[in-house]
Design a protein around this motif. Structure first.
Motif, PDB file in Angstrom:
ATOM      1  N   PRO A  19       0.818  -1.201   0.000  1.00  0.00           N
ATOM      2  CA  PRO A  19       0.000   0.000   0.000  1.00  0.00           C
ATOM      3  C   PRO A  19       0.852   1.250   0.000  1.00  0.00           C
ATOM      4  O   PRO A  19       1.873   1.330   0.672  1.00  0.00           O
ATOM      5  CB  PRO A  19      -0.810  -0.113   1.301  1.00  0.00           C
ATOM      6  CG  PRO A  19      -0.029  -1.053   2.151  1.00  0.00           C
ATOM      7  CD  PRO A  19       0.645  -1.985   1.228  1.00  0.00           C
ATOM      8  N   SER A  20       0.446   2.255  -0.774  1.00  0.00           N
ATOM      9  CA  SER A  20       1.195   3.507  -0.841  1.00  0.00           C
ATOM     10  C   SER A  20       0.326   4.643  -0.334  1.00  0.00           C
ATOM     11  O   SER A  20      -0.885   4.627  -0.452  1.00  0.00           O
ATOM     12  CB  SER A  20       1.617   3.790  -2.291  1.00  0.00           C
ATOM     13  OG  SER A  20       0.487   3.857  -3.127  1.00  0.00           O
ATOM     14  N   LYS A  21       0.987   5.621   0.246  1.00  0.00           N
ATOM     15  CA  LYS A  21       0.281   6.786   0.756  1.00  0.00           C
ATOM     16  C   LYS A  21       0.862   8.034   0.106  1.00  0.00           C
ATOM     17  O   LYS A  21       2.073   8.126  -0.122  1.00  0.00           O
ATOM     18  CB  LYS A  21       0.426   6.873   2.279  1.00  0.00           C
ATOM     19  CG  LYS A  21      -0.187   5.667   3.005  1.00  0.00           C
ATOM     20  CD  LYS A  21      -0.025   5.813   4.499  1.00  0.00           C
ATOM     21  CE  LYS A  21      -0.612   4.609   5.231  1.00  0.00           C
ATOM     22  NZ  LYS A  21      -0.476   4.730   6.685  1.00  0.00           N
ATOM     23  N   CYS A  22       0.022   9.009  -0.160  1.00  0.00           N
ATOM     24  CA  CYS A  22       0.453  10.195  -0.887  1.00  0.00           C
ATOM     25  C   CYS A  22       1.446  11.022  -0.095  1.00  0.00           C
ATOM     26  O   CYS A  22       2.229  11.753  -0.658  1.00  0.00           O
ATOM     27  CB  CYS A  22      -0.758  11.045  -1.284  1.00  0.00           C
ATOM     28  SG  CYS A  22      -1.763  11.583   0.142  1.00  0.00           S
ATOM     29  N   ASP A  23       1.444  10.904   1.231  1.00  0.00           N
ATOM     30  CA  ASP A  23       2.353  11.710   2.032  1.00  0.00           C
ATOM     31  C   ASP A  23       3.699  11.027   2.240  1.00  0.00           C
ATOM     32  O   ASP A  23       4.548  11.527   2.948  1.00  0.00           O
ATOM     33  CB  ASP A  23       1.732  12.038   3.391  1.00  0.00           C
ATOM     34  CG  ASP A  23       1.332  10.786   4.158  1.00  0.00           C
ATOM     35  OD1 ASP A  23       1.177   9.734   3.506  1.00  0.00           O
ATOM     36  OD2 ASP A  23       1.176  10.888   5.391  1.00  0.00           O
ATOM     37  N   HIS A  24       3.920   9.855   1.606  1.00  0.00           N
ATOM     38  CA  HIS A  24       5.181   9.154   1.717  1.00  0.00           C
ATOM     39  C   HIS A  24       5.914   9.251   0.386  1.00  0.00           C
ATOM     40  O   HIS A  24       5.305   9.278  -0.681  1.00  0.00           O
ATOM     41  CB  HIS A  24       4.952   7.684   2.053  1.00  0.00           C
ATOM     42  CG  HIS A  24       4.656   7.487   3.514  1.00  0.00           C
ATOM     43  ND1 HIS A  24       5.104   6.407   4.207  1.00  0.00           N
ATOM     44  CD2 HIS A  24       3.958   8.248   4.398  1.00  0.00           C
ATOM     45  CE1 HIS A  24       4.702   6.474   5.473  1.00  0.00           C
ATOM     46  NE2 HIS A  24       3.990   7.586   5.589  1.00  0.00           N
ATOM     47  N   PRO A  25       7.253   9.254   0.395  1.00  0.00           N
ATOM     48  CA  PRO A  25       7.992   9.257  -0.856  1.00  0.00           C
ATOM     49  C   PRO A  25       7.800   7.937  -1.581  1.00  0.00           C
ATOM     50  O   PRO A  25       7.508   6.914  -0.955  1.00  0.00           O
ATOM     51  CB  PRO A  25       9.446   9.418  -0.403  1.00  0.00           C
ATOM     52  CG  PRO A  25       9.458   8.913   0.989  1.00  0.00           C
ATOM     53  CD  PRO A  25       8.114   9.254   1.559  1.00  0.00           C
ATOM     54  N   PRO A  26       7.966   7.904  -2.916  1.00  0.00           N
ATOM     55  CA  PRO A  26       7.787   6.664  -3.673  1.00  0.00           C
ATOM     56  C   PRO A  26       8.787   5.620  -3.230  1.00  0.00           C
ATOM     57  O   PRO A  26       9.939   5.910  -2.947  1.00  0.00           O
ATOM     58  CB  PRO A  26       8.040   7.101  -5.127  1.00  0.00           C
ATOM     59  CG  PRO A  26       8.825   8.363  -5.028  1.00  0.00           C
ATOM     60  CD  PRO A  26       8.341   9.032  -3.786  1.00  0.00           C
ATOM     61  N   GLN A  27       8.326   4.356  -3.175  1.00  0.00           N
ATOM     62  CA  GLN A  27       9.187   3.276  -2.741  1.00  0.00           C
ATOM     63  C   GLN A  27      10.070   2.804  -3.886  1.00  0.00           C
ATOM     64  O   GLN A  27       9.695   2.863  -5.053  1.00  0.00           O
ATOM     65  CB  GLN A  27       8.347   2.117  -2.226  1.00  0.00           C
ATOM     66  CG  GLN A  27       7.628   2.419  -0.914  1.00  0.00           C
ATOM     67  CD  GLN A  27       6.938   1.190  -0.376  1.00  0.00           C
ATOM     68  OE1 GLN A  27       6.794   0.196  -1.073  1.00  0.00           O
ATOM     69  NE2 GLN A  27       6.496   1.253   0.862  1.00  0.00           N
ATOM     70  N   LEU A  28      11.258   2.314  -3.525  1.00  0.00           N
ATOM     71  CA  LEU A  28      12.157   1.769  -4.523  1.00  0.00           C
ATOM     72  C   LEU A  28      11.686   0.384  -4.929  1.00  0.00           C
ATOM     73  O   LEU A  28      11.046  -0.323  -4.157  1.00  0.00           O
ATOM     74  CB  LEU A  28      13.576   1.691  -3.963  1.00  0.00           C
ATOM     75  CG  LEU A  28      14.207   3.000  -3.500  1.00  0.00           C
ATOM     76  CD1 LEU A  28      15.590   2.730  -2.926  1.00  0.00           C
ATOM     77  CD2 LEU A  28      14.284   4.002  -4.622  1.00  0.00           C
ATOM     78  N   ALA A  29      12.012  -0.002  -6.157  1.00  0.00           N
ATOM     79  CA  ALA A  29      11.727  -1.348  -6.638  1.00  0.00           C
ATOM     80  C   ALA A  29      12.948  -2.202  -6.342  1.00  0.00           C
ATOM     81  O   ALA A  29      14.030  -1.965  -6.881  1.00  0.00           O
ATOM     82  CB  ALA A  29      11.433  -1.324  -8.135  1.00  0.00           C
ATOM     83  N   SER A  30      12.791  -3.191  -5.468  1.00  0.00           N
ATOM     84  CA  SER A  30      13.928  -3.945  -4.950  1.00  0.00           C
ATOM     85  C   SER A  30      13.992  -5.357  -5.533  1.00  0.00           C
ATOM     86  O   SER A  30      12.982  -6.053  -5.610  1.00  0.00           O
ATOM     87  CB  SER A  30      13.854  -4.047  -3.423  1.00  0.00           C
ATOM     88  OG  SER A  30      13.873  -2.768  -2.842  1.00  0.00           O
ATOM     89  N   LEU A  31      15.193  -5.758  -5.917  1.00  0.00           N
ATOM     90  CA  LEU A  31      15.452  -7.099  -6.419  1.00  0.00           C
ATOM     91  C   LEU A  31      16.396  -7.825  -5.478  1.00  0.00           C
ATOM     92  O   LEU A  31      17.354  -7.242  -4.973  1.00  0.00           O
ATOM     93  CB  LEU A  31      16.081  -7.050  -7.820  1.00  0.00           C
ATOM     94  CG  LEU A  31      15.234  -6.473  -8.956  1.00  0.00           C
ATOM     95  CD1 LEU A  31      16.047  -6.438 -10.232  1.00  0.00           C
ATOM     96  CD2 LEU A  31      13.965  -7.284  -9.157  1.00  0.00           C
ATOM     97  N   TYR A  32      16.126  -9.093  -5.259  1.00  0.00           N
ATOM     98  CA  TYR A  32      17.041  -9.964  -4.531  1.00  0.00           C
ATOM     99  C   TYR A  32      17.950 -10.628  -5.548  1.00  0.00           C
ATOM    100  O   TYR A  32      17.495 -11.147  -6.579  1.00  0.00           O
ATOM    101  CB  TYR A  32      16.251 -11.020  -3.756  1.00  0.00           C
ATOM    102  CG  TYR A  32      17.083 -12.171  -3.244  1.00  0.00           C
ATOM    103  CD1 TYR A  32      17.715 -12.099  -2.008  1.00  0.00           C
ATOM    104  CD2 TYR A  32      17.239 -13.336  -4.002  1.00  0.00           C
ATOM    105  CE1 TYR A  32      18.482 -13.157  -1.530  1.00  0.00           C
ATOM    106  CE2 TYR A  32      18.006 -14.394  -3.533  1.00  0.00           C
ATOM    107  CZ  TYR A  32      18.623 -14.303  -2.304  1.00  0.00           C
ATOM    108  OH  TYR A  32      19.371 -15.347  -1.847  1.00  0.00           O
ATOM    109  N   VAL A  33      19.250 -10.618  -5.282  1.00  0.00           N
ATOM    110  CA  VAL A  33      20.220 -11.230  -6.194  1.00  0.00           C
ATOM    111  C   VAL A  33      20.990 -12.295  -5.404  1.00  0.00           C
ATOM    112  O   VAL A  33      21.751 -11.963  -4.487  1.00  0.00           O
ATOM    113  CB  VAL A  33      21.200 -10.190  -6.763  1.00  0.00           C
ATOM    114  CG1 VAL A  33      22.086 -10.830  -7.825  1.00  0.00           C
ATOM    115  CG2 VAL A  33      20.452  -9.003  -7.352  1.00  0.00           C
TER     116      VAL A  33
END
Length: 467
Positions: A19-33
């Motif tokens: 879930p995302s909220k407008c008052d939070h900065p955009p989340q990074l897209a994370s990959l496991y390597v």
């Protein structure tokens, strides 16, 4: 190209949603390597993954004590599309000669540990790789992770495939179980965690026994007669050297597990000839090595816990003696001993040890003083290690403090970029909004372990960072 775009879009749909909220900065897209070569570092990941687009941050996870790579890490992108593209294009590609296994980062560990939609596949031909196994199973649904177990670079003949949904996993199981692959009939079943397997059968059934401490006069017939009292014996062998003399151990194989168990209970610890027998379940070499490894780890963990209050201090000025070393570290707590190591002629070796009364005090001193300038030299502070661990970590430590040519070339390849996609491990813990801001640090140098930073950070410390 169109097929690749479709693959990228399909993989992006698999990305774990939060879930995302407008008052939070955009989340990074994370990959496991995973399955990384032990020598792969953050700079190698940056170079490999930046081909797909700007990388936000990278991290190679390491052992907290030794600093050795745990052979997995994380790559963060600002764009979900770029992360999907990297997953589609770089999964199972080689880095330092070893294929990387890439999947979406699952921040909720409960899903990984539950083992849902996870299949176990065995009797695989040695030629079957993780990429090949995924290509076979992917027609039945979206795959989160696929891996063929390896030992020293060779397949162990089994692997694991985790689907996004239980339905897809069951479809694959029904379709592929007992089918032929490269001339071998593969076995596919639901994955069962080791703890659950052991709870259902605490001790696996066995028929083959290992017998040691045999006297030189003990023959195969002696063993046959002795062990036949507990059940039908199918085979007996005593191992011999090149001269035909007994090596003092052998194997007895029963036809039934019940007979083998009775023999172990009755004969282990008994006297045969003039020696006390050891009788137990015959184990594979890999099992014995794992038991020795676990035992060593228990001893080592106990040693580390016991000696976590003892610090190793390196790069000391030659004028530093025991009293000065104790005085400098005493602000963090009570010191039980402080010792500067010296040559036979009394000259300082440039390193020493400081032992605190409490481990928390030692950790505080380590965190604060590692990399600090003391008498014109940057200190190296770490938990004191055993000699064998210290020797094995030395080559890796030397490689970390030497400048890497590829870091220079990559930094120069990004002129004028406001926020270069290179970060050190410490920066990964900062909030998203601080990544592009200048960060002040007391000292940046070879021992500080900070080869990656934002452009404004590099400019601020241009006189301190040596590239």
């Amino acid at each position: 190209m169109a097929a690749q775009d479709e693959r990228v879009q399909a993989l992006e749909k698999q990305r774990p949603q939060s879930p995302s909220k407008c008052d939070h900065p955009p989340q990074l897209a994370s990959l496991y390597v995973g399955d990384l070569h032990p020598e792969v570092g953050e700079a190698d990941l940056v170079v490999a993954f930046s081909e797909m687009g700007d990388v936000a941050s990278v991290r190679v996870c390491r052992d907290a004590v030794s600093g050795r790579s745990l052979c997995y890490g994380y790559v963060n992108y600002f764009s979900h599309f770029l992360a999907s593209k990297a997953l589609a294009c770089l999964n199972y590609s080689k880095l330092k000669g070893k294929p990387m296994r890439i999947m979406w980062c699952q921040r909720d560990p409960s899903r990984r540990k539950a083992g849902n939609a996870n299949l176990f596949v065995k009797n695989l031909d040695p030629s079957i790789s993780s990429a090949r196994l995924q290509s076979i199973f992917c027609q039945y649904g979206n795959i989160l992770s696929c891996k063929v177990a390896e030992e020293n670079g060779s397949s162990k003949g089994f692997g694991f495939v985790q689907f996004e949904s239980e339905e897809s996993a069951m479809n694959a199981l029904r379709a592929l179980h007992d089918t032929m692959l490269e001339g071998k009939k593969i076995y596919v079943s639901k994955f069962i965690k080791k703890s659950e397997r052991m709870s259902s059968s605490e001790e696996p059934e066995f028929t083959n026994l290992y017998v040691k401490n045999l006297g030189d006069n003990i023959t195969v017939d002696h063993l046959q007669d002795k062990f036949s009292e507990y059940g039908k014996v199918s085979n007996v062998v005593i191992m011999k050297d090149i001269d035909g003399k007994s090596r003092g151990f052998g194997f007895v194989n029963f036809e039934s597990p019940q007979a083998a168990e009775k023999a172990v209970e009755a004969l282990n610890g008994t006297i045969m000839g003039s020696k006390i027998l050891f009788v137990g379940r015959a184990q594979r070499k890999s099992e014995r090595e794992q038991l020795l490894k676990d035992a060593h780890q228990v001893v080592r963990s106990g040693w580390i816990q016991k000696n976590a209050c003892n610090l190793y201090v390196k790069n000391l000025d030659l004028s530093i003696d025991d009293s000065k070393l104790q005085e400098y570290f005493s602000r963090f707590g009570t010191i039980t001993s402080a010792k500067v190591m010296r040559e036979d002629n009394g000259l300082s070796k440039g390193f020493g040890f400081v032992c605190f009364s409490k481990c928390e005090e030692a950790k505080s001193a380590l965190k604060t003083l590692n990399g600090i300038i003391f008498k014109g030299k940057p200190l190296y502070v770490a938990i004191a290690q055993q000699k064998d661990d210290c020797s094995s970590n030395l080559p890796e430590y030397r490689s970390q403090i030497q400048p890497q040519p590829q870091q220079r070339s990559y930094l120069n390849a990004l002129p004028g970029q406001r926020c270069a996609p290179l970060y050190n491990i410490s920066l990964l813990h900062l909030p998203y909004t601080l990544l592009s801001q200048s960060i002040h640090h007391q000292y940046v140098g070879a021992n500080a372990g900070l080869p990656y930073a934002t452009e404004s950070y590099r400019e601020y410390h241009s006189t301190s960072v040596m590239l």
